[in-house]
Design a protein around this motif. Structure first.
Motif, PDB file in Angstrom:
ATOM      1  N   HIS B  37     -13.612  25.181  -6.150  1.00 40.10           N
ATOM      2  CA  HIS B  37     -13.428  26.402  -5.353  1.00 40.10           C
ATOM      3  C   HIS B  37     -14.632  26.652  -4.449  1.00 40.10           C
ATOM      4  N   LEU B  38     -15.826  26.399  -4.999  1.00 38.83           N
ATOM      5  CA  LEU B  38     -17.049  26.650  -4.239  1.00 38.83           C
ATOM      6  C   LEU B  38     -17.286  25.565  -3.190  1.00 38.83           C
ATOM      7  N   ASP B  39     -16.868  24.333  -3.499  1.00 38.05           N
ATOM      8  CA  ASP B  39     -16.961  23.255  -2.510  1.00 38.05           C
ATOM      9  C   ASP B  39     -16.222  23.662  -1.237  1.00 38.05           C
ATOM     10  N   ALA B  40     -15.083  24.331  -1.434  1.00 42.15           N
ATOM     11  CA  ALA B  40     -14.284  24.767  -0.288  1.00 42.15           C
ATOM     12  C   ALA B  40     -15.074  25.749   0.582  1.00 42.15           C
ATOM     13  N   LEU B  41     -16.000  26.478  -0.035  1.00 40.75           N
ATOM     14  CA  LEU B  41     -16.840  27.426   0.716  1.00 40.75           C
ATOM     15  C   LEU B  41     -18.146  26.784   1.171  1.00 40.75           C
ATOM     16  N   GLY B  42     -18.432  25.598   0.663  1.00 45.55           N
ATOM     17  CA  GLY B  42     -19.663  24.914   1.030  1.00 45.55           C
ATOM     18  C   GLY B  42     -20.906  25.430   0.325  1.00 45.55           C
ATOM     19  N   ILE B  43     -20.720  26.091  -0.829  1.00 47.37           N
ATOM     20  CA  ILE B  43     -21.884  26.566  -1.589  1.00 47.37           C
ATOM     21  C   ILE B  43     -21.804  26.087  -3.029  1.00 47.37           C
ATOM     22  N   THR B  44     -22.954  26.126  -3.703  1.00 44.51           N
ATOM     23  CA  THR B  44     -23.021  25.729  -5.108  1.00 44.51           C
ATOM     24  C   THR B  44     -22.856  26.973  -5.994  1.00 44.51           C
ATOM     25  N   TYR B  45     -22.793  26.727  -7.294  1.00 45.06           N
ATOM     26  CA  TYR B  45     -22.627  27.848  -8.211  1.00 45.06           C
ATOM     27  C   TYR B  45     -23.816  28.809  -8.164  1.00 45.06           C
ATOM     28  N   THR B  46     -25.017  28.242  -8.159  1.00 45.42           N
ATOM     29  CA  THR B  46     -26.205  29.105  -8.134  1.00 45.42           C
ATOM     30  C   THR B  46     -26.262  29.899  -6.835  1.00 45.42           C
ATOM     31  N   GLN B  47     -25.853  29.270  -5.754  1.00 48.42           N
ATOM     32  CA  GLN B  47     -25.799  29.994  -4.478  1.00 48.42           C
ATOM     33  C   GLN B  47     -24.740  31.099  -4.542  1.00 48.42           C
ATOM     34  N   TYR B  48     -23.657  30.819  -5.242  1.00 46.48           N
ATOM     35  CA  TYR B  48     -22.558  31.792  -5.385  1.00 46.48           C
ATOM     36  C   TYR B  48     -23.022  33.062  -6.099  1.00 46.48           C
ATOM     37  N   ILE B  49     -23.691  32.898  -7.226  1.00 50.64           N
ATOM     38  CA  ILE B  49     -24.146  34.103  -7.950  1.00 50.64           C
ATOM     39  C   ILE B  49     -25.247  34.819  -7.175  1.00 50.64           C
ATOM     40  N   THR B  50     -26.005  34.047  -6.380  1.00 52.85           N
ATOM     41  CA  THR B  50     -27.017  34.682  -5.528  1.00 52.85           C
ATOM     42  C   THR B  50     -26.333  35.544  -4.461  1.00 52.85           C
ATOM     43  N   MET B  51     -25.307  34.981  -3.845  1.00 44.10           N
ATOM     44  CA  MET B  51     -24.561  35.735  -2.834  1.00 44.10           C
ATOM     45  C   MET B  51     -23.912  36.966  -3.460  1.00 44.10           C
ATOM     46  N   MET B  52     -23.498  36.845  -4.702  1.00 42.69           N
ATOM     47  CA  MET B  52     -22.864  37.961  -5.391  1.00 42.69           C
ATOM     48  C   MET B  52     -23.795  39.175  -5.434  1.00 42.69           C
ATOM     49  N   VAL B  53     -25.063  38.911  -5.702  1.00 38.75           N
ATOM     50  CA  VAL B  53     -26.035  40.010  -5.710  1.00 38.75           C
ATOM     51  C   VAL B  53     -26.183  40.583  -4.300  1.00 38.75           C
ATOM     52  N   LEU B  54     -26.220  39.708  -3.310  1.00 35.32           N
ATOM     53  CA  LEU B  54     -26.375  40.168  -1.924  1.00 35.32           C
ATOM     54  C   LEU B  54     -25.160  40.963  -1.466  1.00 35.32           C
ATOM     55  N   TRP B  55     -23.975  40.580  -1.934  1.00 32.17           N
ATOM     56  CA  TRP B  55     -22.768  41.322  -1.563  1.00 32.17           C
ATOM     57  C   TRP B  55     -22.816  42.743  -2.114  1.00 32.17           C
ATOM     58  N   GLU B  56     -23.597  42.929  -3.177  1.00 32.67           N
ATOM     59  CA  GLU B  56     -23.753  44.269  -3.748  1.00 32.67           C
ATOM     60  C   GLU B  56     -24.865  45.046  -3.065  1.00 32.67           C
ATOM     61  N   GLU B  57     -25.950  44.333  -2.740  1.00 28.14           N
ATOM     62  CA  GLU B  57     -27.174  45.017  -2.344  1.00 28.14           C
ATOM     63  C   GLU B  57     -27.470  44.994  -0.839  1.00 28.14           C
ATOM     64  N   THR B  58     -26.994  43.958  -0.157  1.00 30.68           N
ATOM     65  CA  THR B  58     -27.259  43.743   1.261  1.00 30.68           C
ATOM     66  C   THR B  58     -28.708  43.341   1.527  1.00 30.68           C
ATOM     67  N   THR B  59     -29.656  44.103   0.984  1.00 31.82           N
ATOM     68  CA  THR B  59     -31.069  43.737   1.131  1.00 31.82           C
ATOM     69  C   THR B  59     -31.768  43.872  -0.214  1.00 31.82           C
ATOM     70  N   ILE B  60     -32.573  42.878  -0.535  1.00 29.16           N
ATOM     71  CA  ILE B  60     -33.240  42.863  -1.839  1.00 29.16           C
ATOM     72  C   ILE B  60     -34.462  41.951  -1.744  1.00 29.16           C
ATOM     73  N   SER B  61     -35.495  42.246  -2.492  1.00 28.17           N
ATOM     74  CA  SER B  61     -36.666  41.366  -2.493  1.00 28.17           C
ATOM     75  C   SER B  61     -36.393  40.145  -3.358  1.00 28.17           C
ATOM     76  N   ALA B  62     -37.076  39.054  -3.048  1.00 22.26           N
ATOM     77  CA  ALA B  62     -36.901  37.830  -3.820  1.00 22.26           C
ATOM     78  C   ALA B  62     -37.250  38.069  -5.286  1.00 22.26           C
ATOM     79  N   LYS B  63     -38.229  38.918  -5.500  1.00 24.50           N
ATOM     80  CA  LYS B  63     -38.637  39.197  -6.880  1.00 24.50           C
ATOM     81  C   LYS B  63     -37.512  39.854  -7.682  1.00 24.50           C
ATOM     82  N   VAL B  64     -36.928  40.911  -7.121  1.00 24.71           N
ATOM     83  CA  VAL B  64     -35.851  41.620  -7.817  1.00 24.71           C
ATOM     84  C   VAL B  64     -34.624  40.716  -7.969  1.00 24.71           C
TER      85      VAL B  64
END
Lengths: 157, 157
Positions: B37-64
């Motif tokens: 499913h993620l190959d179809a989007l061109g991202i990996t699993y770790t990138q997917y969960i990272t994007m998930m946080v961004l979809w919630e927050e829009t802006t966030i520090s690397a630390k958080v």
DNA sequence: TTGAATTTAATTGCATACAACCAAATTAGC
DNA sequence: GCTAATTTGGTTGTATGCAATTAAATTCAA
């Protein structure tokens, strides 16, 4: 209620609602807990579970070992070479079938089991689960792993 | 009964009895299911969960972000650079505190959410758990992760 | 029986994970 | 203000994971 529906749609992509992330994060945190204990033995976590199979079987083919650990040759080949270099196992082709790489526990590998024997107790202390609760969780995860591998859902290919 | 005691001692080092391996194996099998499913989007699993946080927050520090994902800079730094190269996020230092690297979702990153929206439903089908059962398992794992991280056991350092 | 299909490891390439270390920015004490 | 401690990312090195490919051995089939 429109607003509620909006929130529900969003909820499926929230990190905190993901079972996958709960499993993934838990796995990494558990393995992190093993590290100090395994460092003392000079082996990694993956090497540890590999040795665990060898402590049960003494001799096993790389293929069956991979099936037990759910790891493929790309992961196992270098890992087994390292364990061989450390003197815990031997790698030799089967006489009957030269394709098979037979892995055998050495005396040093057997001796390592004694050093490892205390680790599960130390980890159990960290986990802080009741025994029956831990068993229930473990069996639930095994069933989930089995279901996912069998993948009886035609929707996802 | 001596024999029984012997068997019990051995049991603690058997792979099938390990909660750690059940979690570890399950994690890898779940992520394997996400891959197509993620190959179809061109991202990996770790990138997917990272994007998930961004979809919630829009802006966030690397630390958080690292605290949310339980990942350190050694993993996140190259991953975030890849997501930036793909145009899904921007990386820029905070004006108030130059030490902080602020990660911001781009329009393309926001658009990716629409493509990803079906994935949880497809995976839920694979998992085959009842909703309440899945939630119970997820919460159990979250509690376990929390307990392990806090590590209120003096036995293991 | 001999050429094709299959099985099994090994190799290659890419993406994590994470400990250990480093450098820059900021904050805290004095 | 100024120096030491702290915070935050980045870098490096080691060890996975795994898909895809390759190569060698074995089995299958006509």
């Amino acid at each position: 209620m429109t607003e509620k529906k909006y929130r529900d749609d969003d909820a499926v992509l929230k990190l905190e609602n993901q079972l996958c992330f709960a499993v993934y994060a838990c796995s990494r945190e558990i393995i992190k807990r093993y590290r100090p204990h395994l460092d003392a033995l000079g082996i990694t976590y993956t090497q540890y579970i590999t040795m665990m199979v060898l402590w049960e079987e003494t001799t096993i083919s790389a293929k069956v070992l991979g099936e037990r650990l759910l790891l493929d040759s790309g992961t196992l080949t270098p890992l087994l070479k390292k364990l061989e270099k450390q003197g815990y196992i031997t790698r030799q082709r089967s006489d009957e079938d030269e394709r098979l790489l037979m892995i055998t526990l050495t005396d040093a590998g057997q001796a390592l089991k004694t050093s490892a024997a205390e680790i599960p107790y130390k980890i159990a202390c960290d986990v802080g689960l009741e025994l029956t609760e831990g068993i229930a969780l473990r069996e639930k995860l095994k069933q989930l792993t089995k279901d996912i591998r069998e993948g009886n859902c035609e929707y996802s290919k």
